[in-house]
Design a protein around this motif. Structure first.
Motif, PDB file in Angstrom:
ATOM      1  N   SER A  80     -36.243   0.078 -30.453  1.00  0.00           N
ATOM      2  CA  SER A  80     -35.461   1.313 -30.317  1.00  0.00           C
ATOM      3  C   SER A  80     -35.472   2.120 -31.613  1.00  0.00           C
ATOM      4  CB  SER A  80     -34.020   0.976 -29.922  1.00  0.00           C
ATOM      5  OG  SER A  80     -33.415   0.130 -30.894  1.00  0.00           O
ATOM      6  N   THR A  81     -35.514   1.424 -32.740  1.00  0.00           N
ATOM      7  CA  THR A  81     -35.579   2.113 -34.028  1.00  0.00           C
ATOM      8  C   THR A  81     -36.899   2.853 -34.176  1.00  0.00           C
ATOM      9  OG1 THR A  81     -34.158   0.430 -35.026  1.00  0.00           O
ATOM     10  CG2 THR A  81     -35.437   1.804 -36.520  1.00  0.00           C
ATOM     11  N   VAL A  84     -36.971   5.970 -31.990  1.00  0.00           N
ATOM     12  CA  VAL A  84     -36.187   7.088 -32.517  1.00  0.00           C
ATOM     13  C   VAL A  84     -36.865   7.712 -33.727  1.00  0.00           C
ATOM     14  CG1 VAL A  84     -34.030   7.674 -33.697  1.00  0.00           C
ATOM     15  CG2 VAL A  84     -33.978   6.290 -31.626  1.00  0.00           C
ATOM     16  N   ALA A  85     -37.424   6.870 -34.608  1.00  0.00           N
ATOM     17  CA  ALA A  85     -37.830   7.378 -35.921  1.00  0.00           C
ATOM     18  C   ALA A  85     -39.266   7.044 -36.294  1.00  0.00           C
ATOM     19  CB  ALA A  85     -36.893   6.810 -36.988  1.00  0.00           C
ATOM     20  N   ARG A 147     -27.596   7.747 -37.039  1.00  0.00           N
ATOM     21  CA  ARG A 147     -28.636   6.751 -36.793  1.00  0.00           C
ATOM     22  C   ARG A 147     -30.040   7.318 -36.973  1.00  0.00           C
ATOM     23  NH1 ARG A 147     -30.312   3.801 -31.222  1.00  0.00           N
ATOM     24  NH2 ARG A 147     -31.879   2.441 -32.112  1.00  0.00           N
ATOM     25  N   ARG A 148     -30.244   8.588 -36.671  1.00  0.00           N
ATOM     26  CA  ARG A 148     -31.592   9.146 -36.765  1.00  0.00           C
ATOM     27  C   ARG A 148     -32.104   9.090 -38.200  1.00  0.00           C
ATOM     28  NH1 ARG A 148     -34.241  11.714 -33.017  1.00  0.00           N
ATOM     29  NH2 ARG A 148     -32.328  11.978 -31.808  1.00  0.00           N
ATOM     30  N   SER A 151     -32.432   5.258 -39.278  1.00  0.00           N
ATOM     31  CA  SER A 151     -33.628   4.615 -38.739  1.00  0.00           C
ATOM     32  C   SER A 151     -34.887   5.102 -39.451  1.00  0.00           C
ATOM     33  CB  SER A 151     -33.743   4.897 -37.236  1.00  0.00           C
ATOM     34  OG  SER A 151     -32.627   4.375 -36.543  1.00  0.00           O
ATOM     35  N   THR A 152     -34.932   6.391 -39.771  1.00  0.00           N
ATOM     36  CA  THR A 152     -36.095   6.943 -40.454  1.00  0.00           C
ATOM     37  C   THR A 152     -36.280   6.303 -41.822  1.00  0.00           C
ATOM     38  OG1 THR A 152     -35.856   9.052 -39.296  1.00  0.00           O
ATOM     39  CG2 THR A 152     -37.145   9.064 -41.322  1.00  0.00           C
ATOM     40  N   GLN A 535     -34.044  11.270 -26.452  1.00  0.00           N
ATOM     41  CA  GLN A 535     -33.659  10.123 -27.270  1.00  0.00           C
ATOM     42  C   GLN A 535     -32.544  10.496 -28.247  1.00  0.00           C
ATOM     43  OE1 GLN A 535     -37.431   8.989 -28.996  1.00  0.00           O
ATOM     44  NE2 GLN A 535     -37.799   7.491 -27.388  1.00  0.00           N
ATOM     45  N   VAL A 537     -29.206   9.995 -30.437  1.00  0.00           N
ATOM     46  CA  VAL A 537     -28.625   8.827 -31.102  1.00  0.00           C
ATOM     47  C   VAL A 537     -27.285   9.235 -31.705  1.00  0.00           C
ATOM     48  CG1 VAL A 537     -30.822   7.713 -31.614  1.00  0.00           C
ATOM     49  CG2 VAL A 537     -29.881   9.362 -33.235  1.00  0.00           C
ATOM     50  N   ASP A 540     -26.152  12.643 -33.909  1.00  0.00           N
ATOM     51  CA  ASP A 540     -26.883  13.881 -33.630  1.00  0.00           C
ATOM     52  C   ASP A 540     -25.892  15.008 -33.348  1.00  0.00           C
ATOM     53  OD1 ASP A 540     -29.389  12.860 -33.987  1.00  0.00           O
ATOM     54  OD2 ASP A 540     -29.802  12.512 -31.872  1.00  0.00           O
ATOM     55  N   GLY A 558     -29.030   3.862 -22.863  1.00  0.00           N
ATOM     56  CA  GLY A 558     -29.402   4.837 -23.878  1.00  0.00           C
ATOM     57  C   GLY A 558     -28.973   6.248 -23.563  1.00  0.00           C
TER      58      GLY A 558
END
Length: 605
Positions: A80-81, A84-85, A147-148, A151-152, A535, A537, A540, A558
């Motif tokens: 999932s990470t 997203v990123a 989270r975005r 995760s990046t 997507q 998170v 956002d 999700g």
């Protein structure tokens, strides 16, 4: 023979002291990596007098340690990470590292007259980040960020080391006069990255096969896995591909497949990754003589300044420009590009190859790392608050322990410690609503098993064992999570909750906002999903007319199930109060008010 025992004693004592000192310093917000590195320097030639100058030995220790750390990072990176990123992280880890290295190289050439190849080497060795240290600091201070961006940075930290290592080795060949052309360099890069990724995937699949098919004692599975990881790393390096990328990918593949002894492997690697981090930083700290850094101190500080203020911010803003990142998120990613042990490690091959100026290069890398850890490491949490990216802890955060079950069971056993504020405290035990098929196996209270018949209600600190399907674990997390609110992070999630399944048409009529034609007939959750490419998170934010819609939480599938509303987005702008924290800001306000009262009293007197 006594020398052997002296070395063991000193090494063990340094390790124990490093852990204790790291724990104490972390309460003060100090970067634990800086503590480990500083202890190595303190024990070195200018401190306690331990003379250590085995550069080849240090390179060996650091290579093994870095491979173990990257493998552990891959184990803990979820699909999932990546979903997203993945793309922005890849761009940051490749193009971003190249831009950073190029800007620092130009600065080194302009400021100090360094030859182009030497300037590129300086840029390459300081270009990679250690973003994993950022999240350790945030966890210590009980902060969570959008989270975005989280995760990046997490994925970038696992992917950018191979790029920096490739650039550094390429620059060393250029300095040595090997006559590397642009075409051969590009082919070498494609082979290193592509070969590393492919071998890492194959190695990860082989590990899954071995763990699931080989019957050994439970304690041997983690040992077999770490030996397999080092085999993948060393074998890939020997054929000229990127072993660092391979070992990260292998860890990712293993970590995202069901396999035996998963908890044994994760716990073992958590400990061994910390051991590798300590061993690497203490070794590098012993290797440096602080007094020898003085001649390169000013040039190195200049490089650090360009790196932190110009190169990293420019690289981040350019690389994340095509993606849906807010200005605040890009600013945070730009500032927290923490430099760890990798830049110092990358300077070691130059010394081993007896390159001219290698000692000065090592000194520059060391000063840059110390500066980054001291300035950026200490300000990670204040930066998150200042930029209003500190979110309330996820509602799905629960005190959970996983229990290993036979591979073919297709069921998981999890243990939860009941937290104060958990929803399971609201109802009698017999009326608890659990996912279909989930069953409470037993309840432990003060070390004693309590039968279901004798249990009226759960109490804080009870330990509950539940068996459930793997896909139900997140739902159980939410049921057993604490619902306590945390101060100082509410604004980042919006001042008011709104219904995620409310029609956006009704929402716009209620608040007098112009409805966008493409959103007609959608729910608020649907609008957010469309805005963020399907997507969304937590964290956002979507500007909608004069307000902002903020994603607060997702369901098991999700989909957005919790939304916050920021009626005055401008009120969420960065402020000094967020930078220094609410308590410190309150103390400052009281001090200012006291000074004003004193001034009024003096004028009246």
């Amino acid at each position: 023979m006594s020398l052997t025992y002296q070395i063991i004693l000193i090494g063990a004592l340094m390790g124990v002291f490093a852990i204790v000192a790291g724990r104490v310093s972390s309460r003060l917000g100090a970067p634990v990596l800086l503590v480990f590195l500083g202890l190595g320097m303190l024990a070195g030639e200018d401190g306690l007098g331990i003379r250590y100058n085995d550069v080849s030995g240090a390179y060996f220790v650091c290579s093994v340690s870095l491979a173990v750390i990257l493998f552990d990072g891959g184990l803990r990176t979820q699909r999932s990470t990546i979903a997203v990123a993945g793309l922005p992280s890849l761009v940051l880890a490749t193009v971003g590292v190249a831009i950073t290295a190029g800007i620092v190289a130009v600065a080194a050439w302009a400021m100090f007259g360094t030859p182009p190849a030497g300037a590129l080497l300086i840029g390459a060795i300081v270009a990679s980040t250690d973003a994993a240290a950022v999240f350790f600091l945030l966890r210590l201070q009980k902060l969570d960020i959008a989270r975005r961006v989280a995760s990046t940075l997490e994925v970038e930290s696992g992917l950018n080391d191979p790029m920096a290592i490739f650039l550094a080795l390429l620059a060393i060949e250029m300095v040595a006069g090997s006559g590397v052309s642009l075409g051969s360099g590009a082919l070498s890069f494609v082979f290193e990255i592509g070969g590393g990724a492919l071998i890492g995937w194959a190695g990860g699949r082989a590990m899954v096969f071995l763990v699931n098919r080989l019957e050994v004692a439970a304690g041997l599975y983690p040992v077999m896995v770490v030996m397999s990881a080092l085999t993948v790393f060393a074998g890939t390096q020997l054929i000229g591909a990127s072993g660092f990328l391979a070992v990260y990918v292998a860890g990712f593949v293993l970590g995202n497949e069901r396999h035996r002894a998963s908890q044994f492997i994760l716990r073992f690697h958590d400990g061994i990754a910390w051991l590798a981090q300590i061993a690497m930083l203490l070794t590098l700290g012993l290797l440096v003589t602080p007094t020898k850094l003085l001649p390169v101190l000013l040039p190195a500080l200049g490089v650090a300044c360009v790196l932190m203020v110009v190169a990293r911010p420019l690289a981040v803003f350019l690389c994340l420009w095509p993606f849906r990142f807010s200005m605040r998120e890009r600013a945070f990613a730009a500032w927290v590009g923490l430099r760890g042990a990798v830049p110092i490690y990358l300077a070691l091959p130059a010394i081993i190859e007896n390159m001219p100026g290698a000692e000065a290069l090592f000194g520059v890398a060391f000063v840059v790392v110390l500066t980054s850890l001291a300035l950026q490491g200490w300000t990670v949490a204040p930066a998150a608050r200042f930029l209003n990216l500190a979110l309330p802890p996820s509602k799905a955060h629960a005190d959970r322990r996983d229990v290993d079950v036979p591979l073919g069971a297709q069921r998981d056993i999890v243990g939860y410690r009941v937290l104060p504020g958990s929803s399971v405290l609201d109802l009698p035990f017999a009326r608890l609503v659990l996912p279909e098929g989930a069953t409470v196996l037993t309840v432990l209270r003060a070390g004693t098993v309590v039968t279901a018949e004798a249990l009226d209600r759960l109490a804080p600190k009870d330990y509950v064992l539940v068996i459930a399907d793997p896909e139900q674990i997140l739902t159980l997390d939410r049921i057993f999570a604490s619902r306590r609110r945390h101060e100082g992070a509410v604004a980042a999630a919006g001042e008011f909750p709104v219904e995620a399944d409310q029609a956006i048409d009704d929402f716009c009529r209620l608040y007098g906002i112009d409805l966008k034609p493409q959103d007609r007939g959608r729910t608020i959750a649907g609008v957010l999903a469309a805005a963020f490419g399907g997507q969304p998170v937590p964290g956002d934010r979507l500007a909608y007319g004069p307000v902002e819609l903020v994603v607060r939480g997702l369901d098991d599938a999700g989909a957005v199930d919790s939304v916050g509303l920021a009626l005055e987005p401008d009120a969420d702008r960065p402020t000094i109060a967020r930078l220094i924290g609410p308590r410190t800001a309150a103390l400052v306000r009281r001090g200012v008010q006291g000074m004003r009262r004193l001034a009024v009293w003096q004028r009246g007197a």
